[in-house]
Scaffold this motif. Structure first.
Motif, PDB file in Angstrom:
ATOM      1  N   ASP A  31       6.195   4.678  -4.641  1.00 56.09           N
ATOM      2  CA  ASP A  31       7.665   5.171  -5.000  1.00 56.09           C
ATOM      3  C   ASP A  31       8.454   4.069  -5.489  1.00 56.09           C
ATOM      4  OD1 ASP A  31       9.858   5.333  -1.995  1.00 56.09           O
ATOM      5  OD2 ASP A  31       8.318   3.610  -2.669  1.00 56.09           O
ATOM      6  N   TYR A  32       7.855   2.782  -5.684  1.00 56.87           N
ATOM      7  CA  TYR A  32       8.600   1.491  -6.098  1.00 56.87           C
ATOM      8  C   TYR A  32       7.597   0.746  -6.963  1.00 56.87           C
ATOM      9  CZ  TYR A  32      11.915  -2.161  -5.989  1.00 56.87           C
ATOM     10  OH  TYR A  32      12.622  -3.274  -6.316  1.00 56.87           O
ATOM     11  N   SER A  93       4.688  -0.216  -4.405  1.00 60.13           N
ATOM     12  CA  SER A  93       4.961  -0.208  -2.791  1.00 60.13           C
ATOM     13  C   SER A  93       5.082   1.357  -2.582  1.00 60.13           C
ATOM     14  CB  SER A  93       5.990  -1.015  -2.679  1.00 60.13           C
ATOM     15  OG  SER A  93       6.676  -0.814  -1.528  1.00 60.13           O
ATOM     16  N   ALA A  94       4.486   1.688  -1.277  1.00 63.11           N
ATOM     17  CA  ALA A  94       4.301   3.145  -1.002  1.00 63.11           C
ATOM     18  C   ALA A  94       5.699   3.303  -0.068  1.00 63.11           C
ATOM     19  CB  ALA A  94       3.242   3.409  -0.128  1.00 63.11           C
ATOM     20  N   ARG A  95       5.933   4.747  -0.202  1.00 58.77           N
ATOM     21  CA  ARG A  95       7.309   5.412   0.336  1.00 58.77           C
ATOM     22  C   ARG A  95       6.942   4.890   2.184  1.00 58.77           C
ATOM     23  NH1 ARG A  95       6.114  10.081  -1.264  1.00 58.77           N
ATOM     24  NH2 ARG A  95       7.362   9.608  -3.070  1.00 58.77           N
ATOM     25  N   GLY A  96       8.203   4.495   2.442  1.00 56.18           N
ATOM     26  CA  GLY A  96       8.220   4.108   3.982  1.00 56.18           C
ATOM     27  C   GLY A  96       7.557   2.857   4.387  1.00 56.18           C
ATOM     28  N   THR A  97       7.019   2.083   3.601  1.00 55.43           N
ATOM     29  CA  THR A  97       6.622   0.799   3.830  1.00 55.43           C
ATOM     30  C   THR A  97       7.573  -0.213   3.484  1.00 55.43           C
ATOM     31  OG1 THR A  97       5.388   0.241   1.837  1.00 55.43           O
ATOM     32  CG2 THR A  97       4.132   1.640   3.588  1.00 55.43           C
ATOM     33  N   SER A  98       7.459  -1.587   3.988  1.00 53.15           N
ATOM     34  CA  SER A  98       8.132  -2.818   3.645  1.00 53.15           C
ATOM     35  C   SER A  98       7.998  -3.106   2.012  1.00 53.15           C
ATOM     36  CB  SER A  98       7.672  -4.012   4.483  1.00 53.15           C
ATOM     37  OG  SER A  98       8.011  -3.819   5.696  1.00 53.15           O
ATOM     38  N   TYR A  99       8.908  -3.533   1.494  1.00 56.92           N
ATOM     39  CA  TYR A  99       8.875  -3.758   0.038  1.00 56.92           C
ATOM     40  C   TYR A  99       8.010  -4.796  -0.243  1.00 56.92           C
ATOM     41  CZ  TYR A  99      13.195  -1.243  -0.023  1.00 56.92           C
ATOM     42  OH  TYR A  99      14.352  -0.341  -0.064  1.00 56.92           O
TER      43      TYR A  99
ATOM     44  N   TYR B  33       4.116 -11.811   4.655  1.00 52.04           N
ATOM     45  CA  TYR B  33       3.003 -11.349   4.410  1.00 52.04           C
ATOM     46  C   TYR B  33       1.966 -12.402   3.741  1.00 52.04           C
ATOM     47  CZ  TYR B  33       6.350  -7.420   3.239  1.00 52.04           C
ATOM     48  OH  TYR B  33       7.262  -6.473   3.239  1.00 52.04           O
ATOM     49  N   GLN B  50       6.298  -6.967  10.151  1.00 49.30           N
ATOM     50  CA  GLN B  50       7.514  -6.495   9.743  1.00 49.30           C
ATOM     51  C   GLN B  50       8.527  -7.260  10.793  1.00 49.30           C
ATOM     52  OE1 GLN B  50       7.260  -2.274   7.920  1.00 49.30           O
ATOM     53  NE2 GLN B  50       5.660  -2.348   9.410  1.00 49.30           N
ATOM     54  N   SER B  94      10.004 -10.502   2.481  1.00 51.39           N
ATOM     55  CA  SER B  94      11.054  -9.269   2.074  1.00 51.39           C
ATOM     56  C   SER B  94      11.982  -8.744   2.928  1.00 51.39           C
ATOM     57  CB  SER B  94      10.047  -8.144   1.486  1.00 51.39           C
ATOM     58  OG  SER B  94       9.466  -7.251   2.309  1.00 51.39           O
ATOM     59  N   GLN B  95      12.758  -7.792   2.541  1.00 53.44           N
ATOM     60  CA  GLN B  95      13.522  -6.905   3.618  1.00 53.44           C
ATOM     61  C   GLN B  95      12.638  -5.798   3.857  1.00 53.44           C
ATOM     62  OE1 GLN B  95      16.172  -7.721   4.802  1.00 53.44           O
ATOM     63  NE2 GLN B  95      17.257  -9.064   3.347  1.00 53.44           N
ATOM     64  N   SER B  96      12.802  -5.337   5.041  1.00 53.19           N
ATOM     65  CA  SER B  96      12.180  -3.923   5.146  1.00 53.19           C
ATOM     66  C   SER B  96      12.703  -2.924   4.595  1.00 53.19           C
ATOM     67  CB  SER B  96      12.362  -3.792   6.837  1.00 53.19           C
ATOM     68  OG  SER B  96      11.704  -4.504   7.577  1.00 53.19           O
ATOM     69  N   ARG B  97      12.231  -1.661   4.768  1.00 49.72           N
ATOM     70  CA  ARG B  97      12.702  -0.673   3.764  1.00 49.72           C
ATOM     71  C   ARG B  97      14.272  -0.405   4.115  1.00 49.72           C
ATOM     72  NH1 ARG B  97      10.525   2.407  -0.532  1.00 49.72           N
ATOM     73  NH2 ARG B  97       8.594   1.440  -1.058  1.00 49.72           N
ATOM     74  N   ASN B 101      16.585  -0.901  -2.860  1.00 49.68           N
ATOM     75  CA  ASN B 101      15.318  -1.445  -3.454  1.00 49.68           C
ATOM     76  C   ASN B 101      15.427  -2.944  -3.611  1.00 49.68           C
ATOM     77  OD1 ASN B 101      13.653   0.931  -3.130  1.00 49.68           O
ATOM     78  ND2 ASN B 101      14.232   1.550  -5.230  1.00 49.68           N
ATOM     79  N   THR B 102      14.493  -3.757  -3.245  1.00 52.27           N
ATOM     80  CA  THR B 102      14.679  -5.076  -3.418  1.00 52.27           C
ATOM     81  C   THR B 102      13.040  -5.645  -3.665  1.00 52.27           C
ATOM     82  OG1 THR B 102      15.354  -7.291  -2.977  1.00 52.27           O
ATOM     83  CG2 THR B 102      14.606  -5.585  -1.042  1.00 52.27           C
TER      84      THR B 102
END
Lengths: 114, 115
Positions: A31-32, A93-99, B33, B50, B94-97, B101-102
């Motif tokens: 989704d991103y 990036s998939a929905r619900g996962t870290s960016y 990561y 995370q 990165s930031q977490s969700r 968006n970033t």
């Protein structure tokens, strides 16, 4: 199983013209989407991104288009400059996962000729 | 300057030896990561974390190990069990969700060559 594909290994463009880099994906959970630019022996640098709720995002000379029904996105660079010559990676990036938990395409080498 | 620091930039090791790659970030990011890049290929996820004291395997975790004892640090150990360790290794954070968006930020990479 390649979930993100960049089918063109390389692209050559004349300075001042438009560069169009393409990317296809298969996972509906993405989704991103992001584009990164990379030089040899260096880390990727972020270029532009788009959320799945949009179909277009623009930043200066760079525009990313998203076609969700076709699971396809493209990066347009207008006008192209010699300094744009680099490897361009599409990432998702998939929905619900870290960016930063990204699935990358294989990359497209862009060469812009003066 | 905020960013991600990987060290060393080039690393040579003999076959059969373990080696640890360093990654430090001062971006106050929760998530970190490790990716691997081979010639002509995209980046593949090795491990990610995370939150401190927690990490998960990525797509190609076999032969690697990590730790996350501090928020700023996420070292990667390439063990002798990794069959093809010669590659370019990239660390990211990165930031977490969240609501906005970033992007993920990458370090400059470590080129590991095993001889």
């Amino acid at each position: 199983d390649q979930q993100v594909k960049q089918n063109s290994p390389s692209l050559s463009v004349q300075e001042g013209r438009i560069s169009i880099l393409n990317c296809d994906y298969t996972n509906s959970m993405f989704d991103y989407f992001l584009w990164y630019k990379k030089y040899p022996a260096e880390g990727p640098t972020f270029l532009i991104s788009i959320s799945s709720i949009k179909d277009k995002n623009e930043d200066g000379r760079f525009t990313v288009f998203l076609n969700k029904s076709a699971k396809h996105l493209s990066l347009h660079i207008v006008p192209s400059q010699p300094g744009d010559s680099a490897v361009y990676f599409c990432a998702a990036s998939a929905r619900g996962t870290s960016y930063g938990k990204l699935t990358f395409g294989q990359g497209t080498i862009l060469t812009v000729h003066p | 300057d905020g960013g991600i620091t990987q060290s060393p930039k080039y690393l040579f090791r003999k076959e059969g030896q373990n080696v640890t790659l360093s990654c430090e970030q001062n971006l106050n990011h929760d998530a970190m990561y490790w990716y691997r890049q081979d010639p002509g290929q995209g980046l593949r996820l090795i491990y990610y974390s995370q939150i401190v004291n927690d990490f998960q395997k990525g797509d190609i975790a076999e032969g690697y190990s990590v730790s996350r004892e501090k928020k700023e640090s996420f070292p990667l150990t390439v063990t002798s069990a990794q069959k093809n360790p010669t590659a370019f290794y990239l660390c990211a954070s990165s930031q977490s969700r969240g609501l906005e968006n970033t992007e993920a930020f990458f370090g400059q990479g470590t080129r590991l060559t095993v001889v």
